[in-house]
Design a protein around this motif. Structure first.
Motif, PDB file in Angstrom:
ATOM      1  N   TYR A 268     -23.483 -10.070  -6.470  1.00  0.00           N
ATOM      2  CA  TYR A 268     -22.591  -9.189  -5.704  1.00  0.00           C
ATOM      3  C   TYR A 268     -22.894  -7.747  -6.060  1.00  0.00           C
ATOM      4  O   TYR A 268     -22.737  -7.335  -7.206  1.00  0.00           O
TER       5      TYR A 268
ATOM      6  N   CYS B 114     -15.740  -6.525   0.815  1.00  0.00           N
ATOM      7  CA  CYS B 114     -14.573  -5.998   0.096  1.00  0.00           C
ATOM      8  C   CYS B 114     -14.354  -6.750  -1.207  1.00  0.00           C
ATOM      9  O   CYS B 114     -14.346  -7.984  -1.223  1.00  0.00           O
ATOM     10  N   LYS B 115     -14.140  -6.029  -2.283  1.00  0.00           N
ATOM     11  CA  LYS B 115     -13.904  -6.700  -3.574  1.00  0.00           C
ATOM     12  C   LYS B 115     -12.606  -7.488  -3.539  1.00  0.00           C
ATOM     13  O   LYS B 115     -12.387  -8.365  -4.364  1.00  0.00           O
ATOM     14  N   ASN B 116     -11.729  -7.140  -2.591  1.00  0.00           N
ATOM     15  CA  ASN B 116     -10.436  -7.824  -2.466  1.00  0.00           C
ATOM     16  C   ASN B 116     -10.419  -8.848  -1.333  1.00  0.00           C
ATOM     17  O   ASN B 116      -9.361  -9.392  -1.023  1.00  0.00           O
ATOM     18  N   ALA B 117     -11.558  -9.064  -0.675  1.00  0.00           N
ATOM     19  CA  ALA B 117     -11.623  -9.937   0.505  1.00  0.00           C
ATOM     20  C   ALA B 117     -10.526  -9.558   1.503  1.00  0.00           C
ATOM     21  O   ALA B 117      -9.810 -10.407   2.022  1.00  0.00           O
TER      22      ALA B 117
ATOM     23  N   GLN C 245      -3.220 -10.549  -6.505  1.00  0.00           N
ATOM     24  CA  GLN C 245      -3.393 -11.027  -5.123  1.00  0.00           C
ATOM     25  C   GLN C 245      -4.836 -10.847  -4.661  1.00  0.00           C
ATOM     26  O   GLN C 245      -5.405 -11.724  -4.003  1.00  0.00           O
ATOM     27  N   ASN C 246      -5.403  -9.718  -4.998  1.00  0.00           N
ATOM     28  CA  ASN C 246      -6.765  -9.429  -4.540  1.00  0.00           C
ATOM     29  C   ASN C 246      -7.795 -10.356  -5.183  1.00  0.00           C
ATOM     30  O   ASN C 246      -8.754 -10.779  -4.537  1.00  0.00           O
TER      31      ASN C 246
ATOM     32  N   LYS D 101       0.836  -1.204   0.000  1.00  0.00           N
ATOM     33  CA  LYS D 101       0.000   0.000   0.000  1.00  0.00           C
ATOM     34  C   LYS D 101       0.873   1.258   0.000  1.00  0.00           C
ATOM     35  O   LYS D 101       0.593   2.221  -0.709  1.00  0.00           O
TER      36      LYS D 101
ATOM     37  N   PHE E  14      -5.782 -13.034   3.170  1.00  0.00           N
ATOM     38  CA  PHE E  14      -6.743 -11.974   2.861  1.00  0.00           C
ATOM     39  C   PHE E  14      -6.134 -11.040   1.812  1.00  0.00           C
ATOM     40  O   PHE E  14      -4.909 -10.959   1.674  1.00  0.00           O
ATOM     41  N   GLY E  15      -6.991 -10.302   1.121  1.00  0.00           N
ATOM     42  CA  GLY E  15      -6.505  -9.389   0.078  1.00  0.00           C
ATOM     43  C   GLY E  15      -6.006  -8.077   0.649  1.00  0.00           C
ATOM     44  O   GLY E  15      -5.989  -7.870   1.873  1.00  0.00           O
ATOM     45  N   ASN E  16      -5.601  -7.196  -0.260  1.00  0.00           N
ATOM     46  CA  ASN E  16      -5.074  -5.889   0.149  1.00  0.00           C
ATOM     47  C   ASN E  16      -6.187  -4.841   0.130  1.00  0.00           C
ATOM     48  O   ASN E  16      -7.122  -4.941  -0.649  1.00  0.00           O
ATOM     49  N   CYS E  17      -6.028  -3.831   0.958  1.00  0.00           N
ATOM     50  CA  CYS E  17      -7.016  -2.751   1.001  1.00  0.00           C
ATOM     51  C   CYS E  17      -6.772  -1.793  -0.154  1.00  0.00           C
ATOM     52  O   CYS E  17      -5.646  -1.372  -0.384  1.00  0.00           O
TER      53      CYS E  17
ATOM     54  N   ALA F 241      -7.565 -13.653  -3.497  1.00  0.00           N
ATOM     55  CA  ALA F 241      -8.037 -13.659  -2.107  1.00  0.00           C
ATOM     56  C   ALA F 241      -9.521 -13.998  -1.998  1.00  0.00           C
ATOM     57  O   ALA F 241      -9.987 -14.427  -0.945  1.00  0.00           O
ATOM     58  N   ARG F 242     -10.266 -13.789  -3.070  1.00  0.00           N
ATOM     59  CA  ARG F 242     -11.695 -14.117  -3.019  1.00  0.00           C
ATOM     60  C   ARG F 242     -11.921 -15.602  -3.267  1.00  0.00           C
ATOM     61  O   ARG F 242     -12.755 -16.229  -2.626  1.00  0.00           O
TER      62      ARG F 242
END
Lengths: 222, 248
Positions: A93, B170-173, A81-82, A12, B212-215, A85-86
């Motif tokens: 949705y 969250c779309k990124n979990a 990665q995101n 981030k 978990f995903g990133n914010c 993660a799902r």
């Protein structure tokens, strides 16, 4: 420090700081570009300085290119990665119920801006490198204005530039203020930061678009 | 009311699972959402079918156990409530309601609508505590003066019930709202300062290990959180983590 390099929060920070760096660059870029509308002579002088000053060429330019690469490579890493993660996605949705389209689709606006950068680099940077280092032409401090205006003669290029600026605006609309949140800034100044960031996201791309359209509509007549 | 349900059914963690349609007649508007599912399950049991498994416990919005994605939103269409506080008056006769489990790699489905949220427990265990002398003469916590704003912000963070709606929305979990709430509730108090640096480093490390995903600061978590946990907590966690990393 090793934990910082590997962690999600470090990613981030990297996105936020590289993004803020690119925002600062945009200010410099739009300021010089506006000169092409107001004062062609000053635009030529400024462009020549940027093109031949060794600090700009061999220190600032590489840093800028690294900044762009870091920002988009990290953007892709985060996106992959995101998505992972799902795992299994939802059948239904409602992402739009709780977050803006712009914030959820930074990868789309980012990809368009990245594709635009490819064209933009080809149009100006590759041309400049070839002029200076391949063809080894002599310095000509008066050529920049005419070259820039000529670039916007084709309608298609002007349209691509303007559409890209719209996507740049959307990217900044979320990304600029978001970078402050990522760096841990969320306090009494945050509403002001958000307003400024949104104004920036409109004004700067609008100025870029205006310049492109202005030069398209006002070609140099010999 | 007649309600058409599309519910995720999955025999176990290894089963592929899929949506199954049910039609439920005689639903009353003052039923809670979970009571509606109870009625469905009674019908299924009477027919000799397997009832729909779903998590629930206190049924008054404080335990964080109920966890359903309803028509694409965690805890359903209303704000600042959990599923157990959602009532059928929020729906109309003839509505189709899609019910799914929380979706995140770190929250694997156990059965039907129940997911394994022990990832949150492990994040909490990694640093979500303070060390207090519990010998014969402990110092009364109330004897330590704490600024009102800090106490309020800490209390607000502590209202997180760990339901996982933030991850689900969250779309990124990403689990950053949960983790940051647990970091913040201690970071804001003098009792939390002793382990502050280790806490944030260890909790974030565990959060990452869980997958978990990133914010990306979309703010969906804040909107869907039944307790209104604020994004300010994520910013605080980002500050705490940066400070702890620089200190080494």
């Amino acid at each position: 420090m090793s934990g910082l390099i590997k962690s999600s929060l470090a990613r981030k920070y990297v996105m936020a700081l590289s993004g803020l760096f690119l925002v600062i660059f945009l200010v410099l870029h739009v300021t010089i570009n506006l000169a092409s509308v107001i004062s062609p002579d000053f635009f030529n002088e400024a462009s020549h300085f940027m093109g031949y000053n060794p600090i700009v060429q061999f220190a600032m330019q590489p840093i800028l290119i690294i900044g762009v690469i870091v920002h988009f490579v990290m953007g892709f890493v985060l996106e992959i990665q995101n998505r992972n993660a799902r795992g299994v996605g939802y059948i239904k949705y409602q992402g739009g119920a709780n977050a803006s389209w712009v914030s959820r689709n930074m990868i789309i606006s980012g990809l368009v801006v990245l594709a635009f950068l490819g064209l933009h680099f080809y149009d100006f940077w590759v041309h400049e490198m070839a002029y200076k280092y391949v063809e080894a032409n002599p310095e000509d401090p008066t050529r920049y204005y005419a070259e820039t205006v000529e670039k916007f003669a084709p309608f298609w290029r002007t349209v691509i530039y303007v559409v890209s600026f719209v996507l740049l605006s959307l990217h900044l609309w979320h990304g600029f203020a978001s970078s402050f949140q990522s760096m841990g800034v969320n306090n009494k100044y945050t509403p002001g930061i958000k307003k400024f960031a949104k104004a920036f996201a409109v004004v700067v791309p609008l100025a870029f678009a205006f310049i492109a359209i202005y030069h398209h509509l006002n070609p140099i007549t010999h | 009311m007649k309600i058409y349900l599309k519910i995720w059914r999955q025999k176990n963690a290894n089963d592929k699972g899929g949506m199954v349609d049910y039609t439920l007649d005689g639903v009353e508007s003052d039923m809670s959402f979970l009571e509606m599912l109870d009625v469905l399950n009674e019908e299924l049991i009477a027919k000799g079918e397997e009832p729909v498994e779903f998590d629930h416990d206190c049924r008054e919005g404080i335990c964080g156990t109920c966890s359903l994605m309803i028509n694409g939103r965690p805890h359903g269409p209303d704000s600042r409530i959990t599923v157990c506080q959602l009532h059928m008056r929020s729906f109309d006769d003839g509505d189709t309601i899609v019910i799914e489990p929380w979706r995140a790699k770190a929250f694997p489905v156990i059965k039907d609508l129940i997911v394994d949220r022990t990832a949150f427990d492990r994040i909490q265990q990694a640093g979500g505590y303070i060390s207090v002398n519990t010998s014969g003469r402990p110092v009364d916590a109330n004897a330590i003066p704490i600024e009102k704003d800090a106490a309020d912000a800490s209390f607000n963070a502590a209202t997180c019930i760990g339901c996982g709606a933030c991850v689900a929305a969250c779309k990124n979990a990403s689990a950053m709202l949960f983790t940051s709430a647990k970091v913040s509730q201690f970071a804001l108090l003098p009792q939390g300062q002793v382990e502050a640096a280790d806490r944030v480093m260890n909790m974030v490390r565990q959060m990452d290990l869980e997958g978990f995903g990133n914010c990306t600061n979309t703010g969906a978590c804040e909107v869907e959180c039944p307790k209104g946990i604020s994004l300010e907590n994520i910013a605080r966690m980002n500050r705490e983590y940066l400070a702890a990393s620089v200190k080494g």
